[in-house]
Design a protein around this motif. Sequence first.
Motif, PDB file in Angstrom:
ATOM      1  N   ASN A  30       4.165  14.181 -18.383  1.00 47.64           N
ATOM      2  CA  ASN A  30       3.076  14.069 -17.409  1.00 47.64           C
ATOM      3  C   ASN A  30       1.997  15.116 -17.659  1.00 47.64           C
ATOM      4  O   ASN A  30       0.844  14.935 -17.259  1.00 47.64           O
ATOM      5  CB  ASN A  30       3.620  14.204 -15.984  1.00 47.64           C
ATOM      6  CG  ASN A  30       4.408  12.994 -15.545  1.00 47.64           C
ATOM      7  OD1 ASN A  30       4.205  11.888 -16.060  1.00 47.64           O
ATOM      8  ND2 ASN A  30       5.323  13.184 -14.603  1.00 47.64           N
ATOM      9  N   LYS A  70       1.239  16.010 -20.715  1.00 45.12           N
ATOM     10  CA  LYS A  70       0.789  15.700 -22.082  1.00 45.12           C
ATOM     11  C   LYS A  70       1.390  16.630 -23.137  1.00 45.12           C
ATOM     12  O   LYS A  70       0.837  16.771 -24.238  1.00 45.12           O
ATOM     13  CB  LYS A  70      -0.752  15.735 -22.181  1.00 45.12           C
ATOM     14  CG  LYS A  70      -1.479  14.894 -21.150  1.00 45.12           C
ATOM     15  CD  LYS A  70      -1.123  13.425 -21.269  1.00 45.12           C
ATOM     16  CE  LYS A  70      -1.926  12.586 -20.272  1.00 45.12           C
ATOM     17  NZ  LYS A  70      -1.521  11.155 -20.283  1.00 45.12           N
ATOM     18  N   SER A  77       4.165   6.521 -23.860  1.00 41.75           N
ATOM     19  CA  SER A  77       2.889   6.039 -23.328  1.00 41.75           C
ATOM     20  C   SER A  77       2.062   7.177 -22.732  1.00 41.75           C
ATOM     21  O   SER A  77       0.874   7.001 -22.449  1.00 41.75           O
ATOM     22  CB  SER A  77       3.134   4.968 -22.257  1.00 41.75           C
ATOM     23  OG  SER A  77       3.699   5.536 -21.074  1.00 41.75           O
ATOM     24  N   LYS A  78       2.696   8.350 -22.549  1.00 46.06           N
ATOM     25  CA  LYS A  78       2.020   9.476 -21.907  1.00 46.06           C
ATOM     26  C   LYS A  78       1.748  10.641 -22.862  1.00 46.06           C
ATOM     27  O   LYS A  78       0.834  11.437 -22.630  1.00 46.06           O
ATOM     28  CB  LYS A  78       2.857  10.001 -20.743  1.00 46.06           C
ATOM     29  CG  LYS A  78       3.062   8.975 -19.628  1.00 46.06           C
ATOM     30  CD  LYS A  78       3.941   9.546 -18.530  1.00 46.06           C
ATOM     31  CE  LYS A  78       4.134   8.532 -17.407  1.00 46.06           C
ATOM     32  NZ  LYS A  78       4.987   9.058 -16.310  1.00 46.06           N
ATOM     33  N   THR A  79       2.565  10.763 -23.904  1.00 47.19           N
ATOM     34  CA  THR A  79       2.420  11.910 -24.796  1.00 47.19           C
ATOM     35  C   THR A  79       2.953  11.573 -26.173  1.00 47.19           C
ATOM     36  O   THR A  79       3.588  10.515 -26.370  1.00 47.19           O
ATOM     37  CB  THR A  79       3.161  13.134 -24.241  1.00 47.19           C
ATOM     38  OG1 THR A  79       2.801  14.295 -24.996  1.00 47.19           O
ATOM     39  CG2 THR A  79       4.670  12.953 -24.311  1.00 47.19           C
TER      40      THR A  79
END
Length: 260
Positions: free
Chosen positions: A26, A28, A54-56
């Motif tokens: 969250n 990154k 999908s986030k990092t």
Amino acid sequence: MKHDKWTLILGGSSGMGLATAKKLANDKTPIILIHRDRKSAMKKIQEEFDALASKTSLITINANALTADGRQGILTRIADDIGDGQIHCLLHSIALGNLRSLVPSEDEPRPLSDEDFGQTIAYMGYDILLWVQDLYSRGMFAPQASVIGLSSEGNQKAWAGYAAVSAAKCTLESVSRSIAVEFGRFGIRSNIIQAGITETPALALIPSHQEMLEDARQRNPLGRLTRPEDVANAVYLLTRPEASWINGALLHVDGGEHLC
């Protein structure tokens, strides 16, 4: 993958390791996640990994991290994948220990042996040091790196079937203090998080885990069990620049459970 600072999580497909990966994703933070899971379990696990990716930036490696050859193979692959990047945080979240009783019984005729003790202390006690030594020798640590291990109240309390793990937790804490002192001059900090009783797959393997859960619920000052996310939050805090002067500490993340 071009990033300067990565977090390396050993044992990251469930429990506190996965919760930490979610927290850092969250923010990154680039993550390297080492796990050892059977093919039959990978469908659900891969869904978690896809959500993280999908986030990092995410590197996952399904391999045995508890042997010398496995460790070296993993580190070689990491070095190839991250190039000039370095490890900013190492979280050792592998829970693999023997939970046999000290005394034989009808249900468990073979008591805990010296081999059981040796393997548990190696895997959950000083394995963290072997990773630190090898990362350091390869020059893979970032400046002001953070090393974090996970302990429990079993470092002082005796629970049925927990003797070998209890010994391993004491070893882990001792080794962490030594890492803090001997690697400190190289900018490497080492700390331990002592989590409260947390409902995880690892806890479910302890014979007396239901009694442990109920006891924790009753005595916790804040009125609930510790959650994996609570531990993940603490790991996150220890990786921040503001935590750069915390070294050689044991941080209670249990809502005050250890006091009662």
